[in-house]
Design a protein around this motif. Sequence first.
Motif, PDB file in Angstrom:
ATOM      1  N   ARG A  61      -1.267  10.518  -1.883  1.00 54.51           N
ATOM      2  CA  ARG A  61      -1.326  10.041  -0.878  1.00 54.51           C
ATOM      3  C   ARG A  61      -2.474  10.607  -0.661  1.00 54.51           C
ATOM      4  O   ARG A  61      -2.866  12.618  -0.911  1.00 54.51           O
ATOM      5  CB  ARG A  61      -0.908  10.008   0.679  1.00 54.51           C
ATOM      6  CG  ARG A  61       0.442   8.858   0.497  1.00 54.51           C
ATOM      7  CD  ARG A  61       0.867   9.162   1.856  1.00 54.51           C
ATOM      8  NE  ARG A  61       2.298   8.297   1.406  1.00 54.51           N
ATOM      9  CZ  ARG A  61       2.595   7.042   2.438  1.00 54.51           C
ATOM     10  NH1 ARG A  61       2.224   7.496   3.525  1.00 54.51           N
ATOM     11  NH2 ARG A  61       3.800   6.661   1.990  1.00 54.51           N
ATOM     12  N   SER A  64      -6.217  14.263   4.711  1.00 54.59           N
ATOM     13  CA  SER A  64      -7.037  13.182   5.675  1.00 54.59           C
ATOM     14  C   SER A  64      -7.953  14.078   5.879  1.00 54.59           C
ATOM     15  O   SER A  64      -8.730  14.226   5.057  1.00 54.59           O
ATOM     16  CB  SER A  64      -6.079  14.213   7.719  1.00 54.59           C
ATOM     17  OG  SER A  64      -6.120  14.618   6.987  1.00 54.59           O
ATOM     18  N   ARG A  68     -13.824   5.824   3.830  1.00 60.38           N
ATOM     19  CA  ARG A  68     -13.500   4.518   2.797  1.00 60.38           C
ATOM     20  C   ARG A  68     -13.902   4.116   1.713  1.00 60.38           C
ATOM     21  O   ARG A  68     -13.182   3.878   0.750  1.00 60.38           O
ATOM     22  CB  ARG A  68     -13.678   3.618   4.051  1.00 60.38           C
ATOM     23  CG  ARG A  68     -12.239   3.183   4.943  1.00 60.38           C
ATOM     24  CD  ARG A  68     -12.879   2.163   5.899  1.00 60.38           C
ATOM     25  NE  ARG A  68     -13.375   0.831   5.217  1.00 60.38           N
ATOM     26  CZ  ARG A  68     -11.801   0.143   5.361  1.00 60.38           C
ATOM     27  NH1 ARG A  68     -10.488   0.824   5.698  1.00 60.38           N
ATOM     28  NH2 ARG A  68     -11.776  -1.143   4.708  1.00 60.38           N
ATOM     29  N   LEU A  71     -12.262   6.277  -0.448  1.00 55.64           N
ATOM     30  CA  LEU A  71     -10.913   5.567  -0.991  1.00 55.64           C
ATOM     31  C   LEU A  71     -11.315   4.756  -1.953  1.00 55.64           C
ATOM     32  O   LEU A  71     -10.297   4.165  -2.446  1.00 55.64           O
ATOM     33  CB  LEU A  71     -10.272   5.220   0.443  1.00 55.64           C
ATOM     34  CG  LEU A  71      -9.767   5.851   1.395  1.00 55.64           C
ATOM     35  CD1 LEU A  71      -9.153   5.311   2.948  1.00 55.64           C
ATOM     36  CD2 LEU A  71      -8.519   6.720   1.037  1.00 55.64           C
ATOM     37  N   ARG A 233       1.045  -0.755  -2.242  1.00 54.12           N
ATOM     38  CA  ARG A 233       1.824   0.585  -2.355  1.00 54.12           C
ATOM     39  C   ARG A 233       1.620   2.333  -2.611  1.00 54.12           C
ATOM     40  O   ARG A 233       1.474   3.620  -2.497  1.00 54.12           O
ATOM     41  CB  ARG A 233       3.581   0.459  -1.947  1.00 54.12           C
ATOM     42  CG  ARG A 233       4.153  -0.223  -0.424  1.00 54.12           C
ATOM     43  CD  ARG A 233       5.893   0.215  -0.481  1.00 54.12           C
ATOM     44  NE  ARG A 233       6.556   0.069  -1.224  1.00 54.12           N
ATOM     45  CZ  ARG A 233       6.843  -1.457  -2.345  1.00 54.12           C
ATOM     46  NH1 ARG A 233       6.405  -2.515  -0.161  1.00 54.12           N
ATOM     47  NH2 ARG A 233       7.451  -1.782  -2.731  1.00 54.12           N
ATOM     48  N   PHE A 236      -1.903   3.885  -2.768  1.00 56.54           N
ATOM     49  CA  PHE A 236      -1.565   3.757  -1.196  1.00 56.54           C
ATOM     50  C   PHE A 236      -3.174   3.763  -0.510  1.00 56.54           C
ATOM     51  O   PHE A 236      -2.682   3.361   0.452  1.00 56.54           O
ATOM     52  CB  PHE A 236      -1.606   5.346  -1.075  1.00 56.54           C
ATOM     53  CG  PHE A 236      -0.882   5.359   0.964  1.00 56.54           C
ATOM     54  CD1 PHE A 236       0.591   4.300   0.764  1.00 56.54           C
ATOM     55  CD2 PHE A 236      -1.394   6.049   1.575  1.00 56.54           C
ATOM     56  CE1 PHE A 236       0.901   4.345   2.502  1.00 56.54           C
ATOM     57  CE2 PHE A 236      -1.184   5.592   2.658  1.00 56.54           C
ATOM     58  CZ  PHE A 236       0.279   4.944   3.268  1.00 56.54           C
ATOM     59  N   GLU A 237      -4.170   4.245  -1.538  1.00 54.35           N
ATOM     60  CA  GLU A 237      -5.993   3.891  -1.031  1.00 54.35           C
ATOM     61  C   GLU A 237      -5.981   2.385  -0.780  1.00 54.35           C
ATOM     62  O   GLU A 237      -6.127   1.533   0.350  1.00 54.35           O
ATOM     63  CB  GLU A 237      -6.538   4.799  -1.782  1.00 54.35           C
ATOM     64  CG  GLU A 237      -6.245   6.108  -2.231  1.00 54.35           C
ATOM     65  CD  GLU A 237      -5.610   6.679  -2.852  1.00 54.35           C
ATOM     66  OE1 GLU A 237      -4.893   6.083  -3.517  1.00 54.35           O
ATOM     67  OE2 GLU A 237      -5.745   7.669  -2.567  1.00 54.35           O
ATOM     68  N   SER A 239      -3.193   0.420   0.456  1.00 55.74           N
ATOM     69  CA  SER A 239      -3.292  -0.376   1.633  1.00 55.74           C
ATOM     70  C   SER A 239      -3.581   0.088   2.938  1.00 55.74           C
ATOM     71  O   SER A 239      -3.754  -0.453   3.467  1.00 55.74           O
ATOM     72  CB  SER A 239      -1.454   0.898   1.730  1.00 55.74           C
ATOM     73  OG  SER A 239      -0.557   0.212   0.985  1.00 55.74           O
ATOM     74  N   LEU A 240      -4.756   2.203   2.468  1.00 53.68           N
ATOM     75  CA  LEU A 240      -5.297   2.046   3.890  1.00 53.68           C
ATOM     76  C   LEU A 240      -7.026   1.259   3.883  1.00 53.68           C
ATOM     77  O   LEU A 240      -7.381   1.053   5.243  1.00 53.68           O
ATOM     78  CB  LEU A 240      -6.091   3.705   2.983  1.00 53.68           C
ATOM     79  CG  LEU A 240      -4.392   4.754   3.292  1.00 53.68           C
ATOM     80  CD1 LEU A 240      -4.987   5.879   2.709  1.00 53.68           C
ATOM     81  CD2 LEU A 240      -4.020   4.881   4.674  1.00 53.68           C
ATOM     82  N   ASP A 243      -6.506  -4.800   5.051  1.00 49.30           N
ATOM     83  CA  ASP A 243      -5.011  -4.828   7.062  1.00 49.30           C
ATOM     84  C   ASP A 243      -3.524  -4.875   5.950  1.00 49.30           C
ATOM     85  O   ASP A 243      -3.424  -5.887   5.133  1.00 49.30           O
ATOM     86  CB  ASP A 243      -5.794  -5.767   7.356  1.00 49.30           C
ATOM     87  CG  ASP A 243      -5.087  -6.432   8.343  1.00 49.30           C
ATOM     88  OD1 ASP A 243      -5.355  -5.525   9.700  1.00 49.30           O
ATOM     89  OD2 ASP A 243      -3.853  -6.850   8.910  1.00 49.30           O
ATOM     90  N   ARG A 244      -2.375  -4.554   6.481  1.00 47.70           N
ATOM     91  CA  ARG A 244      -1.091  -4.626   6.027  1.00 47.70           C
ATOM     92  C   ARG A 244      -1.280  -6.191   6.233  1.00 47.70           C
ATOM     93  O   ARG A 244      -0.553  -6.842   4.928  1.00 47.70           O
ATOM     94  CB  ARG A 244      -0.813  -4.113   6.601  1.00 47.70           C
ATOM     95  CG  ARG A 244       0.647  -4.029   5.535  1.00 47.70           C
ATOM     96  CD  ARG A 244       1.925  -2.747   6.227  1.00 47.70           C
ATOM     97  NE  ARG A 244       3.094  -2.582   5.941  1.00 47.70           N
ATOM     98  CZ  ARG A 244       4.291  -2.023   7.035  1.00 47.70           C
ATOM     99  NH1 ARG A 244       3.802  -1.386   6.842  1.00 47.70           N
ATOM    100  NH2 ARG A 244       5.685  -3.596   6.521  1.00 47.70           N
TER     101      ARG A 244
END
Length: 274
Positions: A61, A64, A68, A71, A233, A236-237, A239-240, A243-244
């Motif tokens: 992951r 922090s 974007r 990402l 999943r 993971f980027e 997912s970030l 929009d889920r």
Amino acid sequence: MNDNGIDGYRTYLARRDGEADLLNRRLSSREEFFAALEADSVRSAHRVDRQVFARNLRRRRPESGVDRQLLFLLATAKLNQAERFGVGLGETYGHNSGDDVPPERVYMELEEHYHTRLLAYVLDIFDLPFQVVAPPLVMRQFVKTAVFLPERMGFMFVGAAEMAGCIMFHQLRRIGVELFADEPDVAARIDRLYSEILTDEVGHVGYCAARCTPAERAIMRRLYPRIGRLFARQTFEISLLTDRQELNALLDRPFDVDELSAGLSNETFLAAHP
Ligand SMILES: [Fe+2]
Ligand SMILES: [Fe+2]
């Protein structure tokens, strides 16, 4: 698009890719495509910290504070590694080579090799190097399952993964173009590189579907949203960046090739609908 099945796909591949040279991993038309790209290189003014990129490339992951844009570049690099891992295994085990293997399989394997290069060229716009990183454990196991399943079962499994891959590339293409809209040549280049991959992947979906029985195609359709969620999943980027609920809704809708092909400058070919 037309529906001449696998024969039509073979003709399409020869038209799109030219001569296939397995030894040198070359498709003659792709080489021309890349020569044209290299003659007209695009550089972003956006500064990306190489060390932050390299560090996060090896993390499950992201740290922090990663924005974007970074990402997007990490998702691009990580999807690339998962693909590269699978293509490399299939090639190493000679799955797409031999007198008993139909000719389109060599084309498909070579197209997958070019995907590594296409995604690496996205990074290159930002002066980021291509690096080899093994994908995470779950992805490695998933890829091995896809590569080593008996051929009969393999088509529906790989086909479902190709469908999920189309959705991921389609999303990243859209997101990349949006994120770099302030640099039109960068956005256009991202669009071009991702479009090339998406065109190939639509073809791969159609080929797998054409090799399946109707019952197997039904399983392929059932597996696809699950694999899509796994990809999101595991990378993971993605997912970030997405929009889920939207991504889930998209994966749960019937696979829409027309929607995926809209806006592609290349002709797509679907040997059979999944
Ligand atoms: Fe691919
Ligand atoms: Fe593919």
